[in-house]
Design a protein around this motif. Structure first.
Motif, PDB file in Angstrom:
ATOM      1  N   UNK A   1       0.833  -1.203   0.000  1.00  0.00           N
ATOM      2  CA  UNK A   1       0.000   0.000   0.000  1.00  0.00           C
ATOM      3  C   UNK A   1       0.866   1.250   0.000  1.00  0.00           C
ATOM      4  N   UNK A   2       0.505   2.191  -0.846  1.00  0.00           N
ATOM      5  CA  UNK A   2       1.186   3.482  -0.910  1.00  0.00           C
ATOM      6  C   UNK A   2       0.262   4.501  -0.254  1.00  0.00           C
ATOM      7  N   UNK A   3       0.665   5.003   0.894  1.00  0.00           N
ATOM      8  CA  UNK A   3      -0.174   5.918   1.668  1.00  0.00           C
ATOM      9  C   UNK A   3       0.446   7.313   1.673  1.00  0.00           C
ATOM     10  N   UNK A   4      -0.308   8.288   1.211  1.00  0.00           N
ATOM     11  CA  UNK A   4       0.125   9.683   1.169  1.00  0.00           C
ATOM     12  C   UNK A   4      -0.944  10.523   1.849  1.00  0.00           C
ATOM     13  N   UNK A   5      -0.550  11.386   2.767  1.00  0.00           N
ATOM     14  CA  UNK A   5      -1.517  12.241   3.458  1.00  0.00           C
ATOM     15  C   UNK A   5      -1.249  13.705   3.149  1.00  0.00           C
ATOM     16  N   UNK A   6      -2.302  14.506   3.185  1.00  0.00           N
ATOM     17  CA  UNK A   6      -2.119  15.946   2.979  1.00  0.00           C
ATOM     18  C   UNK A   6      -1.228  16.553   4.064  1.00  0.00           C
ATOM     19  N   UNK A   7      -1.446  16.271   5.366  1.00  0.00           N
ATOM     20  CA  UNK A   7      -0.542  16.848   6.378  1.00  0.00           C
ATOM     21  C   UNK A   7       0.908  16.428   6.171  1.00  0.00           C
ATOM     22  N   UNK A   8       1.134  15.164   5.773  1.00  0.00           N
ATOM     23  CA  UNK A   8       2.504  14.716   5.514  1.00  0.00           C
ATOM     24  C   UNK A   8       3.138  15.476   4.367  1.00  0.00           C
ATOM     25  N   UNK A   9       2.372  15.709   3.304  1.00  0.00           N
ATOM     26  CA  UNK A   9       2.883  16.486   2.167  1.00  0.00           C
ATOM     27  C   UNK A   9       3.187  17.913   2.593  1.00  0.00           C
ATOM     28  N   UNK A  10       2.301  18.507   3.359  1.00  0.00           N
ATOM     29  CA  UNK A  10       2.491  19.901   3.771  1.00  0.00           C
ATOM     30  C   UNK A  10       3.754  20.055   4.607  1.00  0.00           C
ATOM     31  N   UNK A  11       3.990  19.117   5.519  1.00  0.00           N
ATOM     32  CA  UNK A  11       5.169  19.233   6.390  1.00  0.00           C
ATOM     33  C   UNK A  11       6.458  19.179   5.591  1.00  0.00           C
ATOM     34  N   UNK A  12       6.562  18.210   4.678  1.00  0.00           N
ATOM     35  CA  UNK A  12       7.836  18.051   3.980  1.00  0.00           C
ATOM     36  C   UNK A  12       8.047  19.151   2.947  1.00  0.00           C
ATOM     37  N   UNK A  13       7.000  19.566   2.252  1.00  0.00           N
ATOM     38  CA  UNK A  13       7.159  20.627   1.259  1.00  0.00           C
ATOM     39  C   UNK A  13       7.516  21.940   1.946  1.00  0.00           C
ATOM     40  N   UNK A  14       6.847  22.236   3.042  1.00  0.00           N
ATOM     41  CA  UNK A  14       7.174  23.481   3.753  1.00  0.00           C
ATOM     42  C   UNK A  14       8.600  23.423   4.306  1.00  0.00           C
ATOM     43  N   UNK A  15       9.005  22.257   4.778  1.00  0.00           N
ATOM     44  CA  UNK A  15      10.374  22.117   5.281  1.00  0.00           C
ATOM     45  C   UNK A  15      11.383  22.428   4.181  1.00  0.00           C
ATOM     46  N   UNK A  16      11.106  21.947   2.975  1.00  0.00           N
ATOM     47  CA  UNK A  16      12.027  22.190   1.860  1.00  0.00           C
ATOM     48  C   UNK A  16      12.150  23.684   1.568  1.00  0.00           C
ATOM     49  N   UNK A  17      11.039  24.400   1.568  1.00  0.00           N
ATOM     50  CA  UNK A  17      11.091  25.831   1.296  1.00  0.00           C
ATOM     51  C   UNK A  17      11.734  26.592   2.451  1.00  0.00           C
ATOM     52  N   UNK A  18      11.458  26.175   3.689  1.00  0.00           N
ATOM     53  CA  UNK A  18      12.093  26.827   4.839  1.00  0.00           C
ATOM     54  C   UNK A  18      13.597  26.572   4.831  1.00  0.00           C
ATOM     55  N   UNK A  19      13.989  25.359   4.466  1.00  0.00           N
ATOM     56  CA  UNK A  19      15.412  25.047   4.361  1.00  0.00           C
ATOM     57  C   UNK A  19      16.067  25.936   3.313  1.00  0.00           C
ATOM     58  N   UNK A  20      15.421  26.060   2.159  1.00  0.00           N
ATOM     59  CA  UNK A  20      15.968  26.894   1.089  1.00  0.00           C
ATOM     60  C   UNK A  20      16.107  28.339   1.551  1.00  0.00           C
ATOM     61  N   UNK A  21      15.101  28.830   2.220  1.00  0.00           N
ATOM     62  CA  UNK A  21      15.144  30.217   2.695  1.00  0.00           C
ATOM     63  C   UNK A  21      16.270  30.401   3.705  1.00  0.00           C
ATOM     64  N   UNK A  22      16.370  29.489   4.680  1.00  0.00           N
ATOM     65  CA  UNK A  22      17.386  29.623   5.731  1.00  0.00           C
ATOM     66  C   UNK A  22      18.796  29.448   5.187  1.00  0.00           C
ATOM     67  N   UNK A  23      18.937  28.683   4.101  1.00  0.00           N
ATOM     68  CA  UNK A  23      20.257  28.385   3.545  1.00  0.00           C
ATOM     69  C   UNK A  23      20.646  29.300   2.389  1.00  0.00           C
ATOM     70  N   UNK A  24      19.790  30.236   2.045  1.00  0.00           N
ATOM     71  CA  UNK A  24      20.091  31.128   0.934  1.00  0.00           C
ATOM     72  C   UNK A  24      19.997  30.445  -0.413  1.00  0.00           C
ATOM     73  N   UNK A  25      19.212  29.373  -0.487  1.00  0.00           N
ATOM     74  CA  UNK A  25      19.028  28.661  -1.753  1.00  0.00           C
ATOM     75  C   UNK A  25      17.998  29.391  -2.610  1.00  0.00           C
ATOM     76  N   UNK A  26      18.097  29.190  -3.925  1.00  0.00           N
ATOM     77  CA  UNK A  26      17.301  29.988  -4.850  1.00  0.00           C
ATOM     78  C   UNK A  26      16.108  29.253  -5.447  1.00  0.00           C
ATOM     79  N   UNK A  27      16.139  27.906  -5.452  1.00  0.00           N
ATOM     80  CA  UNK A  27      15.091  27.169  -6.153  1.00  0.00           C
ATOM     81  C   UNK A  27      14.767  25.868  -5.431  1.00  0.00           C
ATOM     82  N   UNK A  28      13.479  25.499  -5.442  1.00  0.00           N
ATOM     83  CA  UNK A  28      13.034  24.201  -4.941  1.00  0.00           C
ATOM     84  C   UNK A  28      12.320  23.490  -6.085  1.00  0.00           C
ATOM     85  N   UNK A  29      12.739  22.249  -6.354  1.00  0.00           N
ATOM     86  CA  UNK A  29      12.165  21.449  -7.433  1.00  0.00           C
ATOM     87  C   UNK A  29      11.428  20.261  -6.840  1.00  0.00           C
ATOM     88  N   UNK A  30      10.254  19.980  -7.367  1.00  0.00           N
ATOM     89  CA  UNK A  30       9.439  18.849  -6.914  1.00  0.00           C
ATOM     90  C   UNK A  30       9.547  17.710  -7.917  1.00  0.00           C
TER      91      UNK A  30
END
Length: 516
Positions: free
Chosen positions: A167-196
């Protein structure tokens, strides 16, 4: 089991760069440490010596996990006392462990990540050309991998003689946490782009949700560029032109695969470290395995664990020792002091073992690289870029109107000839007077009734879709489904699972069959 607690300053042989014994107790941080299996104890000894030399001011709680615990009959590979230590310190520095082959043993890494809610796996993948050979000297990519969901939930069943499922289980809260983490990481690290990266052209519901959430959150970070790639061509592009990526965020399985690809094309998987970040706990580890074939020989490269330790120091708010450690490691690398796995005659000047490499790094504490780019984490926030959390909690969506409109009944059916028309006759008779009617039969997702082709290969695993028998369709009741299942069983048909078919605000909550 007992947990051994030792002061960081007493961990290794004294060195001139060791942390000051007069450090304020308020600055010291307790962490849980596992020496691991195979080469684990060797590289952990080296890593702790370097941490001490950089003035990390850490207190270590040593725990036992992995092979020895499995050998005690503990199938999870971890004992209760270790869980208590991890929850108390909230920080885990872990050497590689060995999971026994064969059934009956769960992956300890997955168990720890999921149990402690370590939802984000952050793996920087950097080329150190020319000191470590790489065809991509400008590569500097960070893979942010979702760590808890997807097929790594490990929910698998053998359903028929021929078919197993995962079974492949994907949840909206799980997606929100990891995607937001990626953008916060980029912002904190001075990164310019996030690719999905997803495969939403095929898995429109699961991967489609991940991409939808990515698009929604991306608009909250207008200063950061964003784009999307289908995983197969994205992985090919990563392997061919990694310098075109900055931060990549993706689902669990894809992230596991591409992070190893990315680490390898930097020059060596052995140089990769990773952070596993949760809201209350975090785990830091090298990305390579326990390498039992070279265990005890003193030749293993501790670099992956050292770079994981840099991430750990940033997480606990110690940017100064993180800067010292990272720069000393870079200087060692460019001075050509290399372990056997990265040694080459052109750029290596001295081939050393595990502990000698640690000594070389310690000797360079306070120095900066002259050719590689020096790092400075002094301006890092108290939490550091690697612990960039989902500052905004997952947004509870307005609850949609959910309607039950049918049911998929899965059968183990292996009659001679596997004739879908014959199966349809039996199912139609079973559905009579239940308020449901048979709409479709699929085999491995492909429609085989009505109108199937003899060329379609069929197994003994059948999905039989029933919808409301009303002329205009409509909803069905749980009672109708129970009545259907009772008649299916009375007909001698072996149903092995069911999936309710629902609409949400009028939109289908299930996929169509291929060919439907």
């Amino acid at each position: 089991m007992s947990i051994i607690t030792r002061d960081a300053s007493n961990m290794s042989q004294p060195s001139s760069a060791a942390s000051s014994p007069s450090a304020s107790p308020a600055t010291r941080t307790a962490i849980t440490v596992a020496r691991g299996d195979g080469i684990g104890p060797e590289i952990m000894q080296a890593a702790l010596r370097v941490l001490d030399a950089c003035g990390a001011d850490l207190d270590y709680e040593f725990v036992e996990i992995g092979e020895k615990v499995y050998a005690k009959g503990v199938s999870a590979g971890i004992e209760e006392a270790t869980w208590k230590s991890l929850r108390r310190t909230g920080v885990f520095l872990k050497a590689p462990i060995t999971t026994p082959q064969g059934g009956g043993f769960k992956s300890l890494n997955v168990t720890i990540r999921k149990t402690l809610g370590l939802y984000a796996n952050v793996r920087p993948c950097v080329a150190y050309h020319p000191f470590v050979q790489s065809r991509f000297p400008a590569m500097d990519v960070v893979i942010v991998r979702e760590n808890e969901e997807d097929t790594y939930a490990g929910i698998e069943h053998r359903q028929t003689n021929e078919v197993v499922q995962c079974l492949k289980l994907i949840s909206r809260p799980g997606c929100e946490k990891i995607v937001r983490h990626a953008f916060e990481y980029a912002r904190a690290s001075g990164r310019k782009k996030v690719t999905c990266f997803t495969k939403d052209n095929i898995m429109k519901a699961t991967d489609g949700l991940f991409r939808q959430v990515f698009n929604e959150i991306a608009v909250e970070y207008p200063e950061i560029e964003n784009d999307h790639w289908i995983i197969d061509i994205g992985a090919a592009k990563l392997a061919d032109s990694p310098e075109e990526f900055d931060v990549i965020v993706t689902l669990n399985l894809y992230g596991d695969i591409i992070s190893d690809i990315a680490a390898q094309i930097t020059g060596s998987v052995g140089l990769g470290g990773s952070a596993n970040i949760g809201e209350r706990c975090a785990m830091f580890e090298a990305i390579h395995g326990s390498a039992p074939m070279i265990a005890g020989q003193g030749v293993a490269n501790p670099s992956g664990l050292l770079l994981a330790a840099v991430q750990m120091l940033l997480h606990v708010g110690k940017p100064a020792p993180a800067t010292k450690l990272h720069n000393a490691w870079l200087r060692t690398l460019e001075d050509g002091v290399h372990t056997a796995d990265i040694y080459d005659s052109q750029h290596s000047h001295e081939k050393v073992g595990t502990q000698a490499f640690a000594e070389a790094v310690i000797a360079r504490v306070g120095q900066q690289p002259q050719k590689l780019q020096a790092v400075s984490y002094e301006a890092a926030s108290a939490a550091g870029a690697n612990s960039a959390s989902a500052k905004k909690p997952a947004t509870p969506a307005a609850k949609p109107v959910k309607l039950l409109v049918g049911v998929d009944v899965f059968l183990d059916w292996d009659q001679p000839g596997r004739n879908a028309d014959e199966l349809a006759k039996q199912l139609a008779a079973a559905a009579d007077n239940t308020g449901l009617k048979l709409k479709m039969i699929t085999n491995r997702g492909v429609k085989v009734w009505p109108g199937g082709f003899p060329e379609t290969f069929c197994t003994d695993h059948w999905r039989c879709r029933f919808i409301s028998a009303g002329e205009a369709g409509g909803t069905v009741s749980h009672g109708a489904i129970l009545a259907l299942l009772t008649k299916v069983a009375s007909a001698g048909l072996d149903f092995i699972k069911t999936e309710h078919l629902c609409t949400f605000d009028g939109k289908l909550g299930y996929s169509l069959g291929q060919g439907e």
